[in-house]
Design an enzyme around this catalytic site. Structure first.
Site, PDB file in Angstrom:
ATOM      1  N   ASP A   8       0.800  -1.234   0.000  1.00 57.13           N
ATOM      2  CA  ASP A   8       0.000   0.000   0.000  1.00 57.13           C
ATOM      3  C   ASP A   8       0.838   1.293   0.000  1.00 57.13           C
ATOM      4  OD1 ASP A   8      -1.168  -2.323   1.238  1.00 57.13           O
ATOM      5  OD2 ASP A   8      -2.879  -1.115   1.876  1.00 57.13           O
ATOM      6  N   GLU A  39      -4.072   1.683  -2.924  1.00 58.77           N
ATOM      7  CA  GLU A  39      -5.367   2.049  -2.321  1.00 58.77           C
ATOM      8  C   GLU A  39      -5.320   3.258  -1.392  1.00 58.77           C
ATOM      9  OE1 GLU A  39      -7.402  -0.261   0.503  1.00 58.77           O
ATOM     10  OE2 GLU A  39      -5.781  -0.101   1.945  1.00 58.77           O
ATOM     11  N   ASN A  40      -4.130   3.633  -0.916  1.00 62.68           N
ATOM     12  CA  ASN A  40      -4.038   4.784  -0.002  1.00 62.68           C
ATOM     13  C   ASN A  40      -3.172   5.905  -0.567  1.00 62.68           C
ATOM     14  OD1 ASN A  40      -3.610   2.088   2.039  1.00 62.68           O
ATOM     15  ND2 ASN A  40      -5.383   3.386   2.402  1.00 62.68           N
ATOM     16  N   HIS A  68     -10.317   0.539   0.247  1.00 62.64           N
ATOM     17  CA  HIS A  68     -10.414   1.978  -0.063  1.00 62.64           C
ATOM     18  C   HIS A  68     -10.549   2.248  -1.568  1.00 62.64           C
ATOM     19  CE1 HIS A  68      -9.727   3.462   3.989  1.00 62.64           C
ATOM     20  NE2 HIS A  68      -8.747   2.586   4.127  1.00 62.64           N
ATOM     21  N   HIS A 153      -6.112  -8.699   0.090  1.00 64.02           N
ATOM     22  CA  HIS A 153      -6.143  -7.502   0.919  1.00 64.02           C
ATOM     23  C   HIS A 153      -7.022  -7.728   2.137  1.00 64.02           C
ATOM     24  CE1 HIS A 153      -5.492  -3.131   1.122  1.00 64.02           C
ATOM     25  NE2 HIS A 153      -6.669  -3.098   1.697  1.00 64.02           N
ATOM     26  N   HIS A 178      -2.895  -4.418   3.242  1.00 58.54           N
ATOM     27  CA  HIS A 178      -3.907  -3.789   4.113  1.00 58.54           C
ATOM     28  C   HIS A 178      -3.429  -3.474   5.523  1.00 58.54           C
ATOM     29  CE1 HIS A 178      -7.800  -2.570   5.733  1.00 58.54           C
ATOM     30  NE2 HIS A 178      -7.655  -3.436   6.707  1.00 58.54           N
ATOM     31  N   HIS A 180      -0.454  -2.770   6.444  1.00 59.78           N
ATOM     32  CA  HIS A 180       0.651  -1.808   6.290  1.00 59.78           C
ATOM     33  C   HIS A 180       1.905  -2.215   7.051  1.00 59.78           C
ATOM     34  CE1 HIS A 180      -2.096   1.787   4.938  1.00 59.78           C
ATOM     35  NE2 HIS A 180      -2.406   0.640   4.357  1.00 59.78           N
TER      36      HIS A 180
END
Ligand code: FE2
Ligand code: FE2
Length: 271
Positions: A8, A39-40, A68, A153, A178, A180
């Site tokens: 991510d 996604e982030n 996200h 994820h 997910h 992190h």
């Protein structure tokens, strides 16, 4: 084949690190194919089209998403015309975009990438195991695909390890995203599938999973939101995993974790 997966990308720090260091990693290790979870990337929430283009320009052949996926409204429209952008495959029927894609890499290899979303400590969603299996069966490793990468994820490392065993021998890599936080369980399963429960993030680790620590800490201490979450802006660590696959079978021969730059930096592996 040599493949790189990066976890991510969080906010500007993550985007800047990918732009600055991914081309150098591709050159150093001669990667044939790169997948990045985005996604982030846009202020910690979703992925705008300009930021998607930035990841692609830095060297990502495919960009995956997660829970996200649609935090940025424009993703609902541009995802339809981007075959290299994936949202989870087990989202409800009719969700814009796709969850699996077969893409030809820079050296002509065909790589199937599948993005799926877990269910443990996550919002309700269709069965990721059956959905991922169906996507893999539609494009088998060693036949239509020279390599198959699954970005699973989810929150629970147990669920990712279970997915690894479920797909062992049928895909090149199952990697979690997910949380992190990079895990240290990278290995090759008996059937030849490489597995790592979480790739970790591309973000500033002087934080709480990429967010400036002050507000998350405040919420844990008081339960009262005071501010929005803001992505931490210090130097990011690029976190991910590299694999090498057998040219005949597409299964994994080697796996190595990558933690490049920032506060979590480790010496780059001899890979
Ligand atoms: Fe994330
Ligand atoms: Fe997520």
């Amino acid at each position: 084949m040599r493949l790189l997966f990066l976890g991510d990308v969080v906010g500007r720090a993550g985007r800047d690190a990918v732009a600055a260091r991914l081309p150098e990693l591709i050159q150093r290790y001669d990667f044939d194919f790169v997948v990045v979870n985005g996604e982030n990337a846009s202020h910690g929430r979703g992925l705008t089209e300009p930021h998607y283009n930035g990841l692609r320009e830095a060297g990502a052949d495919v960009v995956t998403l997660g829970d996200h996926a649609f935090d940025q409204r424009d993703t609902l429209s541009y995802i339809a015309r981007e075959p290299a952008l994936l949202r989870p495959v087990n989202m409800p029927e009719g969700t814009p975009g796709r969850g699996a894609t077969l893409i030809e890499g820079r050296n002509g290899h065909r790589v199937l990438v599948v993005n799926s979303l877990g269910r443990v400590f996550m919002n309700p969603i269709d069965d990721p195991f059956r959905a991922t299996e169906a996507a893999v069966a539609a494009c088998p490793l060693g036949e239509q695909a020279d390599a198959v990468l699954v970005d699973f994820h989810t929150e629970a490392t147990s669920e990712i390890q279970a997915m690894g065993h479920f797909l062992d021998g049928r895909v090149s890599l199952v990697v979690g995203t997910h949380t992190h936080i990079p895990t240290a369980d990278h290995r090759i399963l008996r059937g030849g599938t490489a597995l790592m429960a979480d790739a970790g993030m591309c973000g500033d680790f002087d934080s709480v999973i990429g967010v400036d620590a002050e507000e998350p800490l405040n919420r844990f201490l008081t339960g009262v939101p005071q501010n929005r979450f803001t992505p931490a802006e210090g130097e990011a660590t690029l976190c991910g995993v590299a694999i090498e696959t057998d040219p005949k079978t597409g299964l994994a021969l080697r796996i190595a974790p990558i933690r490049h730059g920032g506060v979590l930096a480790q010496a780059l592996p001899d890979f």
